[in-house]
Every structure is written in C-alpha cells, then in structure tokens.
Enzyme design. Structure first.
Site, mmCIF file in Angstrom:
data_model
loop_
_atom_site.group_PDB
_atom_site.id
_atom_site.type_symbol
_atom_site.label_atom_id
_atom_site.label_comp_id
_atom_site.label_asym_id
_atom_site.label_seq_id
_atom_site.Cartn_x
_atom_site.Cartn_y
_atom_site.Cartn_z
ATOM 1 N N THR A 70 -6.573 29.893 -16.966
ATOM 2 C CA THR A 70 -7.729 28.991 -17.097
ATOM 3 C C THR A 70 -7.551 27.747 -16.249
ATOM 4 O O THR A 70 -8.506 27.253 -15.634
ATOM 5 C CB THR A 70 -7.929 28.608 -18.575
ATOM 6 O OG1 THR A 70 -8.166 29.795 -19.331
ATOM 7 C CG2 THR A 70 -9.109 27.661 -18.741
ATOM 8 N N CYS A 71 -6.325 27.239 -16.206
ATOM 9 C CA CYS A 71 -6.048 26.027 -15.436
ATOM 10 C C CYS A 71 -6.316 26.235 -13.949
ATOM 11 O O CYS A 71 -6.858 25.366 -13.268
ATOM 12 C CB CYS A 71 -4.596 25.591 -15.648
ATOM 13 S SG CYS A 71 -4.125 25.394 -17.381
ATOM 14 N N SER A 72 -5.938 27.408 -13.432
ATOM 15 C CA SER A 72 -6.076 27.686 -12.000
ATOM 16 C C SER A 72 -7.462 28.149 -11.602
ATOM 17 O O SER A 72 -7.921 27.874 -10.491
ATOM 18 C CB SER A 72 -5.055 28.758 -11.576
ATOM 19 O OG SER A 72 -3.733 28.288 -11.705
#
Length: 248
Positions: free
Chosen positions: A50-52
């Site tokens: 999700t972060c990337s």
C-alpha cells in the site's frame, strides 16, 4: 491498542539520522518544522504494497497542489534506516517530498504511534497516519482506524488536501513520449515549461524498453513527441501549440 490524537501539541523533539551526498547528516525536528507549514504522513514500512502503490505516490503527485495551498514541505516518516528510505525514493522516482528515516523510532514513539507488528516480522513500526503541522504544532491528525491488518482510509493525500482547501483541484498530469535528439520533442517540452506544467518524460528508442509500437498502442501514432494532458491525447508539438492557443 490505543491510538490518540495529539492535536494542539508540539511534535516530538528528536534528531533524525539521514544521508546526504553519501555522508551522515543529523536533522533535528526544529529544522524540519520550525517556521514552516508541513504535511507529514507516516506508514509501516518502505517497499510495502500500500505504501508503494498508493500512499507515497499520491502525495508525490499532489505536492505542487499542496504547495500552491500554503504547504512548505511534505515529509514521509517511517521506522526504516536512511539507506532503505533513500533506495525507496530512487526506485519510486520521488521528486517532490522528503523521505525521513526514523530508524530508532524515537519520533514515532513520541507521537504515540509506535505499534507492534511482530506478527509480520516487522518488529516495532509506525501506525499509518497523517498530520498538518504549523511551526512545530500539530493542527490536524488523520489516524487510521484500529482494525486488523493495514487500514488505509483517512491518511491519504486527497483527504489531507481537502482538509487544507476543500476547493483545491487536482493537477492535470502530463506525460510526454520523447526520443533523444528530437527537435520537436525539445519544442514540446519547452512549451510545457513555458506554461508552468510539470510533466513526466518517457524516453523511447534503443535501450529504453519503449518502442514505436508502444507509442502507437497508446496514442495511435508512431512519431514523437506524443503529449498527454489529464488523460487526454494532445498529439505532437504542433498540436500542443494549438492546444495552448485555444486555452482560455
């Protein structure tokens, strides 16, 4: 797990161990926040899905709009070391925000956002949240709900931008397919810069992995440049010149 907003309080005073020009550089909380309006978003870890794919890229995309609405800087803070954060920034081609390593979790712990993710083999990491900080004082926090897994519902860039200015408009994203040595490509890029439009340049030709067939597949043409603005295909340099001539 109790996650509490600390709106109205000052950010934790700590020193971040960062890297610049292959050298260690200590950066204090005051250096990051004093006398500035800063948006912070914090996440569980570099390179995580999700972060990337969503959290970091969207803040990077909207950074010019944030700055147009009074934000001086955007910081991504994660409990990772400086080498990991620098490599992640390079891999995602992050240009508009600063990735800050909180390797010892001192800042995250001071925020009350340090959580145990040992079940994933992560150890202690940051809960996902965002905040607006003015002159070192936290004005607003968006903390993800206490749910299993990795919720991503309120700390996103669009929610923060809407809080700062509900009338803010998304920027028109611009992509230009070019080829080395192409004078028309240079003209198209100069036109975009003259109109203060930030663009992504996709270079084509030998060694780039992008062929004329790719250009034809996305634009219907095999020549360069090919310009796209806000998802709309504009065309070559002459078409771009006509597009700007027709703008109100």
């Amino acid at each position: 797990m109790k996650l509490t907003s600390i709106e109205g309080q000052s950010v934790p005073q700590t020193v971040f161990r960062t890297r610049a020009n292959h050298q260690w550089r200590d950066v204090s909380s005051d250096e990051l926040f004093k006398g500035k309006t800063v948006v912070v978003f914090s996440l569980p870890g570099a390179y995580t899905p999700t972060c990337s794919s969503s959290h970091l890229p969207r803040y990077n995309e909207l950074a010019p709009t944030f700055r147009a609405n009074g934000v001086d800087d955007i910081l991504c803070i994660s409990v990772n070391d400086a080498f990991v954060m620098d490599a992640w920034a390079k891999e995602l081609a992050v240009e508009n925000i600063h990735l800050i390593p909180d390797g010892n979790a001192e800042f995250t712990n001071g925020m009350g956002m340090l959580v145990d993710k040992s079940d994933l083999g992560f150890g202690k990491r940051s809960w996902r949240y965002s905040m607006l900080v003015k002159n070192g004082v936290i004005e607003k926090m968006f903390i993800e709900p206490d749910k299993p897994g990795d919720p991503f519902e309120v700390s996103d860039a669009d929610t923060m931008l809407h809080y700062i200015n509900p009338e803010a408009r998304d920027p028109e994203f611009v992509t230009v397919f070019t080829r080395e040595g192409c004078p028309h490509c240079a003209r198209a890029k100069a036109l975009l810069k003259a109109h203060d439009m930030t663009f992504e340049e996709i270079k084509t030709g030998m060694g780039t992995g992008v062929s004329s067939r790719t250009i034809r597949a996305v634009s219907g043409h095999s020549t360069v440049p090919q310009v796209f603005i806000g998802g709309k295909h504009i065309g070559g340099a002459d078409d771009l010149e006509k597009y700007f001539g027709e703008m109100p």
